[in-house]
Design a protein around this motif. Structure first.
Motif, short mmCIF file in Angstrom:
data_model
loop_
_atom_site.label_atom_id
_atom_site.label_comp_id
_atom_site.label_asym_id
_atom_site.label_seq_id
_atom_site.Cartn_x
_atom_site.Cartn_y
_atom_site.Cartn_z
N GLN A 293 -13.03 6.23 9.02
CA GLN A 293 -13.09 4.97 8.31
C GLN A 293 -11.77 4.20 8.51
OE1 GLN A 293 -15.79 3.81 6.48
NE2 GLN A 293 -16.88 5.63 7.21
N ALA A 294 -11.89 2.89 8.73
CA ALA A 294 -10.70 2.06 8.83
C ALA A 294 -10.09 1.91 7.44
CB ALA A 294 -11.06 0.69 9.40
N VAL A 295 -8.80 2.16 7.33
CA VAL A 295 -8.12 2.09 6.03
C VAL A 295 -6.82 1.30 6.16
CG1 VAL A 295 -9.09 4.25 5.15
CG2 VAL A 295 -6.95 4.29 6.45
N THR A 296 -6.41 0.71 5.06
CA THR A 296 -5.12 0.05 4.97
C THR A 296 -4.17 0.97 4.21
OG1 THR A 296 -6.11 -2.16 4.98
CG2 THR A 296 -3.86 -1.96 4.13
N VAL A 297 -3.06 1.27 4.82
CA VAL A 297 -2.10 2.21 4.23
C VAL A 297 -0.85 1.45 3.79
CG1 VAL A 297 -0.76 4.31 4.59
CG2 VAL A 297 -2.98 4.04 5.72
N HIS A 298 -0.39 1.74 2.58
CA HIS A 298 0.79 1.09 2.03
C HIS A 298 2.01 2.00 2.15
CE1 HIS A 298 -1.55 -2.25 0.29
NE2 HIS A 298 -2.47 -1.33 0.05
N THR A 299 3.13 1.49 1.71
CA THR A 299 4.38 2.25 1.79
C THR A 299 4.57 3.14 0.57
OG1 THR A 299 5.70 0.56 0.65
CG2 THR A 299 5.44 0.33 3.05
N PHE A 300 5.47 4.10 0.69
CA PHE A 300 5.84 4.98 -0.41
C PHE A 300 6.30 4.17 -1.63
CE2 PHE A 300 8.96 7.73 -2.59
CZ PHE A 300 8.27 8.93 -2.71
N PRO A 301 7.24 3.21 -1.45
CA PRO A 301 7.66 2.41 -2.62
C PRO A 301 6.51 1.62 -3.24
CG PRO A 301 9.27 2.20 -0.87
CD PRO A 301 8.08 2.90 -0.27
N TYR A 302 5.59 1.14 -2.43
CA TYR A 302 4.47 0.37 -2.97
C TYR A 302 3.61 1.23 -3.89
CZ TYR A 302 0.09 -2.26 -3.22
OH TYR A 302 -1.03 -2.92 -3.68
N TYR A 303 3.23 2.41 -3.42
CA TYR A 303 2.35 3.28 -4.23
C TYR A 303 3.03 3.64 -5.56
CZ TYR A 303 -0.72 3.98 -0.17
OH TYR A 303 -1.59 3.80 0.89
N LEU A 304 4.31 3.99 -5.50
CA LEU A 304 5.00 4.39 -6.73
C LEU A 304 5.26 3.20 -7.65
CD1 LEU A 304 7.56 7.14 -5.67
CD2 LEU A 304 5.14 7.32 -6.23
N THR A 305 5.55 2.05 -7.06
CA THR A 305 5.78 0.86 -7.88
C THR A 305 4.51 0.44 -8.62
OG1 THR A 305 7.52 0.06 -6.39
CG2 THR A 305 6.48 -1.57 -7.84
N GLU A 306 3.38 0.44 -7.91
CA GLU A 306 2.12 0.06 -8.55
C GLU A 306 1.76 1.02 -9.68
OE1 GLU A 306 0.18 -2.84 -7.86
OE2 GLU A 306 2.19 -3.20 -7.06
N ALA A 307 1.95 2.32 -9.44
CA ALA A 307 1.68 3.30 -10.49
C ALA A 307 2.61 3.08 -11.67
CB ALA A 307 1.84 4.71 -9.94
N GLY A 308 3.89 2.87 -11.36
CA GLY A 308 4.87 2.66 -12.43
C GLY A 308 4.57 1.44 -13.26
N LYS A 309 4.22 0.34 -12.62
CA LYS A 309 3.90 -0.88 -13.36
C LYS A 309 2.70 -0.68 -14.28
CE LYS A 309 3.65 -3.75 -9.84
NZ LYS A 309 3.56 -5.00 -9.04
N ALA A 310 1.69 0.03 -13.80
CA ALA A 310 0.50 0.27 -14.62
C ALA A 310 0.81 1.16 -15.82
CB ALA A 310 -0.60 0.89 -13.76
N ILE A 311 1.67 2.15 -15.61
CA ILE A 311 2.08 3.03 -16.71
C ILE A 311 2.85 2.24 -17.77
CG2 ILE A 311 3.62 4.96 -17.30
CD1 ILE A 311 2.88 6.08 -14.45
N ILE A 312 3.77 1.43 -17.31
CA ILE A 312 4.59 0.62 -18.22
C ILE A 312 3.74 -0.39 -18.97
CG2 ILE A 312 6.44 -1.11 -18.29
CD1 ILE A 312 7.74 0.52 -15.96
N ALA A 313 2.73 -0.95 -18.29
CA ALA A 313 1.83 -1.91 -18.94
C ALA A 313 1.07 -1.28 -20.10
CB ALA A 313 0.85 -2.47 -17.92
N LYS A 314 0.87 0.04 -20.06
CA LYS A 314 0.21 0.74 -21.15
C LYS A 314 1.19 1.16 -22.24
CE LYS A 314 -3.42 2.35 -21.55
NZ LYS A 314 -4.12 3.50 -20.93
N GLY A 315 2.45 0.82 -22.06
CA GLY A 315 3.47 1.19 -23.04
C GLY A 315 4.18 2.48 -22.72
N GLY A 316 3.90 3.06 -21.55
CA GLY A 316 4.51 4.31 -21.16
C GLY A 316 5.89 4.13 -20.54
N LYS A 317 6.57 5.25 -20.34
CA LYS A 317 7.88 5.29 -19.68
C LYS A 317 7.75 6.10 -18.40
CE LYS A 317 9.68 3.48 -23.48
NZ LYS A 317 10.13 2.07 -23.57
#
Length: 266
Positions: free
Chosen positions: A130-154
């Motif tokens: 399957q053709a896939v779009t792959v992101h960078t290491f900082p992108y994956y961690l940043t997106e996860a971090g932003k979503a966690i923080i948006a829920k009030g997490g640290k």
């Protein structure tokens, strides 16, 4: 009178049971672990440090780490989403990846390798036909971090643990490589609701103090995965780094004082 009193009690109970969902029981903050096999529970020969870190913390710890994962595959498989779905305000997520994020994006894409780069760069690849779009290491961690923080997490971004630094016969550990730098940069970019622990440097420091023979005993299978005794050492290295930085979001929740953990503050 007795009948009237009973009805009053039942009415009060009904009101309590039907109270708005905003009125909930107090709960302890929960710590979630997101990582690869170096953090995950494994077999009796090897295991990850996430198995032992609960002994150093007075908060509940939920280990969601799983072997063979990278920032990319953990994201694509929805494992970050599983954590984000259940976290509540002030919960803490410790994230540590890097061991499986390297490699080449080619016709043999293993589904773990990330796109080279430090931000929003993308790569086109083929995985499982399957053709896939792959992101960078900082992108994956940043997106996860932003979503966690948006829920009030640290978020605690933790640098990857080193392979056996005595493998060549002499001790060798510098800065831990690019994924260590990326993890530090992501924590900084996420702001005040994120922090960084250089777990790799603190682990390497303890391995250095143990010497080659002492460190080799902690790697019974290969140069990456530790024995349970080794995992306990690596868990203590994380706590050492945490405590030397003032404790951060876990200040007051660490059972061990820094003076009881081998090594020095870096």
């Amino acid at each position: 009178m007795h009948s009237s009193s009973l009805l009053s009690v039942l009415a009060l109970a009904a009101t309590t049971l039907s109270a708005p969902s905003g009125h909930v029981e107090k709960r302890a903050q929960t710590v979630y672990l997101a990582g690869d096999s170096t953090m995950a529970k494994a077999n009796g020969v090897i295991t990850g440090w996430g198995v032992f870190v609960p002994y150093s913390l007075s908060l509940p710890v939920v280990n969601k780490a799983i072997g063979g994962r990278s920032s990319r595959s953990f994201t694509v498989e929805g494992r970050f989403d599983e954590i984000i779905e259940v976290i509540q305000p002030n919960d803490i997520v410790i994230i540590e990846f890097g061991h499986n994020d390297g490699g080449s994006l080619s016709s043999s894409d293993n589904g773990r390798s990330v796109c080279p780069g430090t931000g929003a760069e993308t790569c086109n690849s083929t995985y499982n036909d399957q053709a896939v779009t792959v992101h960078t290491f900082p992108y994956y961690l940043t997106e996860a971090g932003k979503a966690i923080i948006a829920k009030g997490g640290k978020v605690i971004m933790s640098s990857q643990t080193p392979n056996n630094p005595w493998e060549s016969g002499n001790f060798s550990y510098t800065d831990g490589g690019r994924f260590v730098t990326f993890a530090k940069d992501v924590a900084k970019a996420l702001g005040s609701n994120a922090m960084y622990v250089d777990h790799g440097a603190y682990t390497a420091s303890i391995f250095n103090s143990l010497g080659k023979a002492g460190t080799d005993k902690l790697f019974p299978q290969d140069h990456t995965h530790t024995s349970p005794t080794g995992a306990d050492v690596v868990a203590k290295a994380f706590v050492k780094g945490l405590q030397c930085g003032g404790g951060g979001f876990l200040k007051g929740f660490v059972k061990n004082g820094t003076e009881t953990i081998p090594g020095t503050c870096l």
